[in-house]
Design a protein around this motif. Structure first.
Motif: not given
Length: 436
Positions: A54-56, A96-97, A149-152
């Motif tokens: 979802d986030y390239a 960063e995660m 994904v929901e966190l982003a």
């Protein structure tokens, strides 16, 4: 306290390379094994694949992470840029995660990593001075409902309402100066996408560029307020329009047939190789997925088998204790029989002489107890005879009344004898204590 070193796949943005990379690092064993639990590695893999899909702008790698107590551990890290929209303009936030050891049962550590020409907005509600993110989604992280994904998405929405970074460039870029000073150049607004509002309010459109700092008080009464609203630094200038170039006249040349055949063969062979590699890669990914599923199933069955073995061991120990007790009792009975053989080698044995009372009270108690039990057996036989019709009811009632009266007297005498025995034992014990 994360460090910057680490290694990742050669093309982490590609789905195939990322799948192969995650399968490799999550299946490692030995000293290089990542410190995640086996039953959640599949969930970690799926979280990362969905996030990068979802986030390239985000990539995955492993890097050493230093805890506050000084321990250093190799963990999975997601790094790159997270898109957000501020006033309908897209900006990219470098983040960063870190997936800590207990992920996904605990929330990851999210950090905003500004570049040299960016600064963290002071007193931001969800980003502290060191860049650590504390959005509500992280505070309310619950596994397995929460995911990366929901966190982003939550971070992107929060940052879009209140950007955590803004530019701290001390001068207007040179290409903006040229755009402003050229008299016949087009308007800068048509060639700049995602421009920092700091420049649009202070430099662009003016005759001479001015130096503007995020903390400069030169703008009367609005400096701090203006720079607190500045979105991230992303600026994508376009080159000034150029006059159309004339179309070149194609030159006529002849190509060697052998060279042409060779080039076509190379292209065809490359296409076939790419196709074969893609097929093999998809097959390998499918096999790896099957192996992961089999591993999860085997782990569950292993846990059940271990539990069953443990229960069987406990049952075996209990049976061995019972067997030992039975053997001990058997030996004691056999020993008693050997030492108390009253038959003297004869075949006849009087059952009445099997027990010998030690005193008169014991003898009286034995006789009364035997008479009580005999009356109990007689009453049972009378009940069966009445049910079968062998004894009339009036005779049955008389016999039961007489036997019950006699049984009552016998039980009363037994109770009196037991009380006398207890009193005698207490007196004997008292004498023994006094003598000592």
């Amino acid at each position: 306290m994360p460090t910057s070193s680490g290694s990742g796949p050669s093309s982490p943005s590609a789905s195939r390379s990322l799948v192969q990379y995650l399968n490799q690092i999550l299946s490692m064993r030995g000293p290089n094994q990542l410190p995640y639990e086996e039953d959640v590695k599949w969930a970690i893999r799926q979280n990362l694949l969905a996030l990068v899909k979802d986030y390239a702008g985000l990539q995955v790698k492993t890097a050493p992470f230093t805890h506050n107590d000084g321990r250093t551990t190799t963990l999975l890290q997601v790094f790159g840029t997270l898109p957000m929209y501020y006033r309908d303009v897209k900006y990219n936030i470098p983040v960063e995660m870190w997936l800590l050891e207990l992920f996904p049962r605990v929330a990851p550590m999210a950090i905003v990593t500004p570049t040299q020409d960016m600064i963290i907005k002071p007193h931001h509600p969800f980003v502290d001075a060191s860049g650590i993110v504390t959005v509500p989604y992280l505070q309310q992280w619950i596994y397995p409902r929460s995911n990366l994904v929901e966190l982003a998405q939550n971070m992107s929405g929060v940052f879009g309402k209140d950007p955590p970074l803004y530019s701290r460039q001390s001068a207007v870029p040179s290409h903006l100066q040229r755009v402003q000073t050229t008299p016949h150049s087009p308007r800068p607004s048509s060639s700049i996408h995602g421009t920092n509002p700091m420049y649009s309010s202070s430099t662009i459109g003016s005759g001479s560029p001015r130096t503007q700092s995020p903390y400069s008080p030169s703008v009367s009464g609005q400096s701090n307020r203006l720079h607190s609203l500045n979105p991230p630094y992303t600026v994508s200038p376009s080159a000034s329009p150029r006059p159309p170039a004339q179309s070149p006249i194609p030159a006529v040349r002849t190509e060697n047939p052998v060279e042409a055949f060779r080039n076509k063969a190379i292209v065809a062979l490359s296409e076939r190789l790419d196709h074969d590699i893609s097929v093999i890669s998809r097959r390998g990914v499918a096999e790896m997925d099957d192996l992961f599923n089999t591993q999860v199933l085997l782990n569950e069955r292993s846990a059940r088998a271990d539990q069953g073995i443990h229960e069987m061991k406990r049952e075996k120990e209990a049976l061995e204790e019972e067997l030992q007790l039975y053997m001990t009792n058997t030996m004691e009975v056999e020993s008693w029989l050997r030492h108390n053989d009253v038959s003297g080698g004869r075949s006849e044995f009087n059952i009445d002489h099997a027990f010998e009372p030690t005193d008169a009270l014991s003898n009286q108690l034995l006789e009364n107890t035997a008479a009580d039990l005999a009356i109990e057996d007689l009453l049972y036989s009378l009940d069966r005879a009445v049910q079968d019709g062998a004894v009339p009811w009036d005779s049955y009632y008389k016999a039961v009344r007489n036997l019950s009266r006699e049984q009552f007297y016998l039980r009363a005498i037994c109770a009196t004898v037991r009380a006398a025995q207890r009193h005698f034992q207490v007196r004997l014990l008292t004498k023994t204590v006094r003598c000592k």
